[in-house]
Design a protein around this motif. Structure first.
Motif, short mmCIF file in Angstrom:
data_model
loop_
_atom_site.label_atom_id
_atom_site.label_comp_id
_atom_site.label_asym_id
_atom_site.label_seq_id
_atom_site.Cartn_x
_atom_site.Cartn_y
_atom_site.Cartn_z
N THR A 1 38.14 -28.28 4.43
CA THR A 1 37.66 -27.30 3.36
C THR A 1 38.22 -27.71 2.06
N THR B 1 42.81 -19.73 10.56
CA THR B 1 44.31 -19.01 10.25
C THR B 1 44.29 -17.81 11.10
N LEU C 1 41.57 -27.07 7.52
CA LEU C 1 42.04 -27.13 6.05
C LEU C 1 41.75 -28.52 5.35
N CYS D 1 38.22 -21.87 7.95
CA CYS D 1 39.58 -21.72 7.44
C CYS D 1 40.17 -20.62 7.53
N LEU E 1 43.58 -25.73 12.86
CA LEU E 1 43.98 -25.18 11.24
C LEU E 1 44.01 -26.27 10.26
#
Length: 260
Positions: free
Chosen positions: A192, A170, A189, A166, A185
């Motif tokens: 995650t 980013t 995300l 992640c 992303l």
């Protein structure tokens, strides 16, 4: 701070990073092979066994230690822990019933190696490859909880891998600001959060980071925030819907309890 002649040295530093990462991974593999069938977990192992046996994401009454103990034949649907690692662990029990504990350890080794490489990529992006090599040494060799996690059934290394992924996603998004990077992303995300629920705080943090990007227009920032968050929620939502259907209340990922 980067080295003055980094371009000339970079291939050699990358080779050093691969060698050190390989040594750290070999050490972790040796630890797993030594422990073998003695690799165990707690809630993750019990719930993964239930999933592998076709009882769904549940835990038996005997091992539901927050409540009075009951029978091993009585099961309760739960959202006690995060689902991503638990289902990977269940796959180990299903695919390798006679060597599931060893398979879980080797899964940890793969996550360990992936987390090391992603941590190197993040540090390389920010401070150059020499700093990335130092990151590999610190995480892979000296930080005992990190390399010690390979011999336990827990989401520690999956969490480290996903948080590193992640973070790197980013950094790439901020560097390139493309729609493809935003899509990646958002998906990463969401995964995650499913694999490391504490990362739920990344969602408002990332929105704030994008909002503060003064190089872009307000409309662009609003679109990118919406895209990243919608994709993340789309990845998380099937599990959240499952939790609502089971418990009749909103549970984004986990409760930390044997049963709500």
């Amino acid at each position: 701070m980067r080295w003055p002649d980094e371009k000339a040295w970079r291939p050699h530093i990358l080779l050093l990073a691969l060698i050190l990462g390989g040594l750290c991974t070999a050490r972790a593999t040796w630890r797993v092979l030594q422990r073998g069938p003695n690799i165990h977990g707690f809630e993750a192992e019990f719930i993964a066994l239930s999933v592998a046996q076709g009882r769904g994401f549940s835990i038996d009454a005997f091992n539901r230690w927050l409540y009075p103990r009951g029978s091993l034949d009585e099961y309760f649907l739960t959202a006690w822990i995060d689902p991503l690692y638990t289902y990977l662990l269940a796959a180990c029990f299903h695919l390798f019933p006679d060597h599931a504990h060893l398979a879980a350890g080797l899964l940890n080794v793969a996550l360990f190696a992936g987390a090391l490489w992603l941590a190197f990529k993040c540090t390389d992006h920010l401070a150059g490859p020499a700093a990335g090599v130092l990151t590999i040494v610190l995480l892979g060799w000296w930080l005992t909880p990190f390399h010690g996690a390979v011999t336990s059934m827990s989401n520690a290394l999956l969490g480290a891998f996903l948080v590193s992924a992640c973070t790197y996603s980013t950094l790439l998004f901020l560097a390139r600001s493309g729609t493809r990077e935003a899509v990646v992303l958002g998906v990463v995300l969401g995964l995650t959060v499913l694999g490391c629920p504490a990362a739920t705080l990344f969602m408002p943090a990332l929105a704030l980071i994008i909002l503060l990007n003064q190089r872009k227009t307000r409309a662009w920032r609003a679109r990118q925030i919406a895209l990243v968050l919608v994709l993340a929620l789309a990845v998380i939502s099937p599990w959240t819907i499952r939790n609502y259907r089971v418990f009749g209340e909103f549970v984004l990922v986990r409760t930390g309890r044997g049963r709500t």
